[in-house]
Write a protein that holds these residues in place. Structure first.
Motif, short mmCIF file in Angstrom:
data_model
loop_
_atom_site.label_atom_id
_atom_site.label_comp_id
_atom_site.label_asym_id
_atom_site.label_seq_id
_atom_site.Cartn_x
_atom_site.Cartn_y
_atom_site.Cartn_z
N ARG A 1 0.85 -1.18 0.00
CA ARG A 1 0.00 0.00 0.00
C ARG A 1 0.89 1.23 0.00
NH1 ARG A 1 -2.10 2.80 4.19
NH2 ARG A 1 -1.37 1.23 5.67
N PRO A 2 0.63 2.21 -0.87
CA PRO A 2 1.55 3.36 -0.99
C PRO A 2 1.63 4.15 0.31
CG PRO A 2 0.04 3.28 -2.86
CD PRO A 2 -0.47 2.29 -1.84
N TRP A 3 2.78 4.76 0.52
CA TRP A 3 2.97 5.67 1.64
C TRP A 3 2.42 7.04 1.23
CZ3 TRP A 3 4.72 3.06 5.78
CH2 TRP A 3 5.43 1.87 5.55
N THR A 4 1.66 7.65 2.09
CA THR A 4 1.00 8.91 1.77
C THR A 4 1.84 10.08 2.26
OG1 THR A 4 -0.19 8.97 3.86
CG2 THR A 4 -1.23 7.76 2.03
N PRO A 5 1.53 11.29 1.76
CA PRO A 5 2.20 12.48 2.33
C PRO A 5 1.99 12.58 3.83
CG PRO A 5 1.07 13.05 0.28
CD PRO A 5 0.67 11.64 0.61
N GLN A 6 0.84 12.13 4.30
CA GLN A 6 0.59 12.15 5.73
C GLN A 6 1.55 11.22 6.47
OE1 GLN A 6 -1.57 11.79 3.34
NE2 GLN A 6 -3.37 13.10 3.63
N ASP A 7 1.80 10.02 5.90
CA ASP A 7 2.77 9.10 6.51
C ASP A 7 4.13 9.76 6.61
OD1 ASP A 7 0.91 7.02 6.73
OD2 ASP A 7 1.36 6.28 4.72
N ARG A 8 4.53 10.40 5.51
CA ARG A 8 5.85 11.05 5.50
C ARG A 8 5.92 12.20 6.51
NH1 ARG A 8 5.34 9.27 0.11
NH2 ARG A 8 4.07 11.04 -0.55
N ALA A 9 4.82 12.93 6.63
CA ALA A 9 4.80 14.04 7.58
C ALA A 9 4.93 13.53 9.02
CB ALA A 9 3.51 14.84 7.42
N VAL A 10 4.20 12.47 9.36
CA VAL A 10 4.28 11.91 10.71
C VAL A 10 5.67 11.36 10.98
CG1 VAL A 10 3.39 10.11 12.23
CG2 VAL A 10 1.81 11.43 10.81
N ALA A 11 6.26 10.70 9.97
CA ALA A 11 7.62 10.17 10.15
C ALA A 11 8.61 11.30 10.39
CB ALA A 11 8.03 9.36 8.91
N GLY A 12 8.45 12.40 9.64
CA GLY A 12 9.35 13.54 9.86
C GLY A 12 9.21 14.13 11.24
N GLU A 13 7.96 14.22 11.72
CA GLU A 13 7.74 14.74 13.06
C GLU A 13 8.31 13.80 14.11
OE1 GLU A 13 6.29 17.49 15.95
OE2 GLU A 13 6.83 17.57 13.82
N LEU A 14 8.14 12.49 13.92
CA LEU A 14 8.72 11.53 14.85
C LEU A 14 10.24 11.64 14.86
CD1 LEU A 14 8.32 9.11 16.78
CD2 LEU A 14 8.54 7.63 14.80
N TRP A 15 10.82 11.82 13.64
CA TRP A 15 12.28 11.99 13.58
C TRP A 15 12.72 13.17 14.43
CZ3 TRP A 15 14.92 16.33 12.11
CH2 TRP A 15 16.30 16.21 12.03
N ARG A 16 11.98 14.28 14.31
CA ARG A 16 12.37 15.47 15.08
C ARG A 16 12.31 15.20 16.58
NH1 ARG A 16 10.20 19.45 17.74
NH2 ARG A 16 8.08 18.66 17.46
N MET A 17 11.23 14.58 17.02
CA MET A 17 11.09 14.28 18.45
C MET A 17 12.13 13.26 18.91
SD MET A 17 6.96 13.92 18.66
CE MET A 17 5.86 15.27 18.24
#
Length: 815
Positions: free
Chosen positions: A539-555
């Motif tokens: 199932r494709p990764w969505t922009p939302q998935d990428r956004a959450v991953a980026g936020e998790l990376w920051r935290m």
């Protein structure tokens, strides 16, 4: 490039065409250098500095009154007024290379008439394209402007990608009058395309939901769509007008028409359009972050000539459409962060203290955050996997991707097996997963049979690889999304395969076929729909998935760095404490030896001087004082030696283990021979990287132990060998030196005690005595090398001591 881009199935299909057909010619065709224009207009390429005509279309005589052969080398002012030439130069000046459109009166003598001129610059030339305009076709700005304004307003009101596409096709059709307008979205940079929205006249075949093979739009065409936002074909049967000269003397190639509106069309593409019953067409590029997202494609059943202002309006609409898509994506990303920010923060907090342990403990929450089927952590060269097993080469490939990412950048793919297939052959080492290994080896399928969509039609099931098992094939997930942590470290979410049913407008396994008019490209249309199932994709990764991953990376990065700082402070405190303890142990042992020597001497002298006059009890007490002082001196010597191990530096080098064993046997050999213990070793042992003196101590202590604790049996042996063992935390394998005996063995509940300082499992005088320091010294030396020491033992069977030395520290830079 062409043959590499084509699939194996496409190459097989072209070979099956009667008379042969090389589809790679279509892929390699230089469509920006075809050397011609559509005949309803003409073209001049003029040097910017001198105004001299460099290239002219061969119909310039008919439209401008001066033959191409006479114009080339002459000044452009022969057919264009000086004021208009100055305006063209001014309108095309700029670093962005933006073109311009303006009305002019041009031509020589009786051929002077009104034209719409489209102009742009390339390679020091101004390329002007002249399209005749009838005076009766005057442009009415006010009405046209209101139509554009309404179209843009409706586009801005679209709240989703689907709504945006539906609005776009409807408004473009109203602007242009084409019979069919579709929004066509590409599946990846080089992938096929899907019709996601459509506005079509009654009686035309509906294309909504159909997929078109990637070969329909080859790579060089996609590159041109990124450079030139609009492409118009007025009539597929238009006779091409050639340029004069065919090849420019300055470059040795035809004139580059990448930015041309009148550029002639590839015969391959004309065949394609004729096969689908189209007489005219227009394509408007839709870009996302500078890359081609898709097209707004327009088709007409009759020739259609669009005025330059209509083309400009469509180009503007395409740009607005691209911006609206970006805005929708950014809004969805922000909404996703709002919805998932709390969950991301909670997950980051769960993983903050100890990533490896926390990942295993909280695997369900980490997977749920991305709706993933597994999570993979690479940290410090160690792999931790929560979920199905992952092949080591897959983890290494993801590590290479992570190393290429910028700080905070997210990388993802929904077709990981396809990506890996382009690299090296897979290895067989696997990283153990918490739930164990699942899946089978992938199969390849190429079963495509023509099946017209209709009552009783057979359903064609194609596949690009995979099995019916939805689990991973051979330890390879179908999709991955990862965030880098620190250099070499990453956290990745993995997804299972999800078979995707697709309806193709043509059989994707047969991209070439003789058409009804003799053309050799596959006809398209809903009357011949092919169904297939795409495998090997998640199932494709969505922009939302990428956004959450980026936020998790920051935290997560903040927490990891914080814990690293705290750990660094604790390590420094521990280092200082260990240094103080070593200094104390050394000083205490050294300072205690002097009074101890006095006590021993006093007892000895008393026995020598007054022993005869003392009673037996007093003599026995003095003898006990001598013995205990000797024992104490032995313990202090051991303590001094143990303390020095913590203070002295290591002098590591590569040395043959055979020589080290030979040296150790010079010391321990007599004791082994005395206990009738036979030494066994392979013909050749490898090199190890260690301090030679410290390695000698290890071997001597372990060999002497084998002699001390030999069992009462005739075949007493001790074996020295090297074995491959599992690395820590599942990080591959490593070599360990093993010293194995068949002696007394050690009970399981007491094995940890043998490495404690001054701890003996037997009485002080049993089995040759000793201070209980030998194995503690071995443990300290191994740990100083960064290695591991462990024991496998069974009473009555024997003991095996394993040790490794870890990786040597890199040499320090000179000050």
């Amino acid at each position: 490039m062409g043959s590499d881009w084509l699939s194996q199935r496409a190459r097989e299909a072209e070979a099956a065409v009667p008379g042969g057909f090389d589809l790679s010619e279509c892929v390699r065709e230089p469509i920006h250098l075809l050397g011609g224009v559509q005949s309803y207009g003409t073209l001049l390429a003029v040097a910017v500095v001198s105004g001299i005509v460099d290239t002219a279309a061969e119909n310039s005589g008919a439209l401008l009154g001066v033959a191409a052969g006479d114009l080339v080398g002459a000044n452009v002012l022969e057919v264009l007024d000086a004021d208009d030439w100055a305006e063209v130069l001014d309108a095309t000046t700029g670093e962005d290379g933006t073109g311009a459109a303006l009305p002019v009166v041009a031509g020589a003598g009786p051929k002077r008439r009104s034209f719409d001129v489209s102009a742009h610059r390339r390679e020091g030339l101004v390329i002007m394209e002249f399209e005749p305009r009838e005076d009766s076709a005057a442009f009415h700005f006010s009405g046209f402007y209101q139509g554009i304004r309404r179209a843009l307003a409706r586009l801005r009101s679209a709240g989703s990608v689907e709504d945006c596409c539906r609005v776009a096709v409807r408004q473009v059709r109203e602007l242009t009058g084409y019979d069919r307008v579709v929004a066509y979205r590409f599946d990846g940079a080089d992938g096929p395309g899907e019709v996601v929205a459509e506005d079509v006249t009654e009686g035309w075949e509906p294309w909504l939901g159909l997929w078109f093979p990637a070969t329909d739009i080859p790579p060089q065409a996609r590159r041109l769509y990124e450079e030139n936002w609009i492409r118009v074909i007025a009539d597929v049967d238009d006779p091409t007008v050639r340029l004069y000269p065919r090849v420019r003397a300055a470059s040795g190639t035809p004139l580059d028409l990448s930015g041309s509106a009148l550029r002639t069309v590839s015969e391959f593409h004309l065949e394609y359009l004729r096969n689908i019953g189209v007489r005219s067409s227009m394509s408007v590029s839709v870009l996302r972050e500078g890359r081609l997202w898709g097209l707004i494609a327009c088709h007409g059943g009759d020739p259609v000539r669009l005025a330059p202002e209509v083309r400009s309006a469509c180009e503007l609409f395409g740009a607005a459409f691209s911006l609206q898509l970006a805005a929708i994506e950014e809004r969805d990303r922000a909404d996703a962060l709002t919805r998932s920010g709390g969950r991301a923060a909670a997950v980051a907090e769960l993983l903050g203290a100890d990533l490896e342990t926390s990942l295993v403990r909280h695997a369900a929450q980490v997977q749920e955050l991305m709706e993933a089927d597994a999570v993979l952590l690479m940290r410090g060269g160690r792999l931790t996997c929560a979920g199905p097993s992952v092949r080591r080469d897959v983890a290494d490939e993801l590590g290479l991707r992570a190393a290429e990412l910028l700080t905070g950048e997210v990388w993802d793919t929904d077709r990981l097996p396809e990506m890996l297939a382009k690299g090296a052959a897979p290895e067989t080492t696997r990283v153990p997963g918490i739930t164990g290994e699942r899946g089978t080896a992938p199969e390849s399928h190429a079963a495509h049979e023509s099946a017209a969509d209709g009552p009783g039609a057979a359903e064609e099931l194609g596949s690009t690889g995979g099995t019916g098992d939805p689990d991973w094939a051979g330890g390879v997930p179908a999709g991955a999304l990862l965030i880098p942590l620190r250099p070499g470290d990453y956290l990745a979410w993995l997804r299972d395969e999800r078979p995707l049913p697709r309806k193709w407008a043509a059989d994707p396994s047969v991209p070439v076929r003789v058409g009804p008019r003799g053309e050799r490209l596959t006809p398209r249309g809903s009357s011949e729909v092919f169904r297939s199932v795409t495998r090997g994709r998640s199932r494709p990764w969505t922009p939302q998935d990428r956004a959450v991953a980026g936020e998790l990376w920051r935290m997560l990065t903040g927490l990891v760095l914080h814990h690293a700082d705290v750990l660094g402070e604790l390590n420094e405190e521990l280092r200082m404490t260990n240094t103080d303890l070593d200094s104390f142990a050394h000083a205490a042992a050294h300072d205690l030896k002097e009074p101890l020597r006095g006590i021993s001497n006093a007892a000895t002298f008393t026995l020598e001087d007054a022993g005869d006059s003392l009673d037996d009890r007093s003599v026995a007490r003095l003898r006990t004082m001598e013995r205990l002082a000797g024992r104490m001196d032995e313990l202090l010597n051991s303590l001094l030696h143990y303390a020095r191990l913590g203070r002295a530096g290591l002098r590591r080098r590569d040395l043959p283990l055979d020589e080290a064993v030979d040296g150790a046997l010079e010391v321990a050999g007599p004791r082994l021979a005395e206990e009738r213990v036979t030494v066994l070793r392979p013909p050749s042992l490898p090199y190890v990287n260690a301090d030679p003196d410290r390695l000698d101590e290890i071997l001597v202590n372990l060999l002497v132990n084998a002699a001390k604790y030999a069992a009462d049996r005739p075949d007493r042996t001790v074996t020295i060998d090297v074995e491959n063992v599992d690395g820590p935390n599942g990080a591959g394998t490593e070599q360990a030196v093993v010293v194995r005996d068949n002696g007394l063995g050690i009970p399981a509940d007491r094995q940890a005690e043998v490495f404690d300082l001054f701890r003996r499992l037997h009485g002080p005088g049993d089995h040759g005595g000793g201070s209980g320091v030998g194995l503690a010294v071995v443990k300290r030396i191994v740990e100083r090398h960064g290695g591991r020491l462990w024991l496998e033992s069974e009473p009555g069977v024997g003991s095996a001591f394993y040790f490794t030395f870890g990786e040597p520290a890199p040499p320090s830079e000179p000050a």
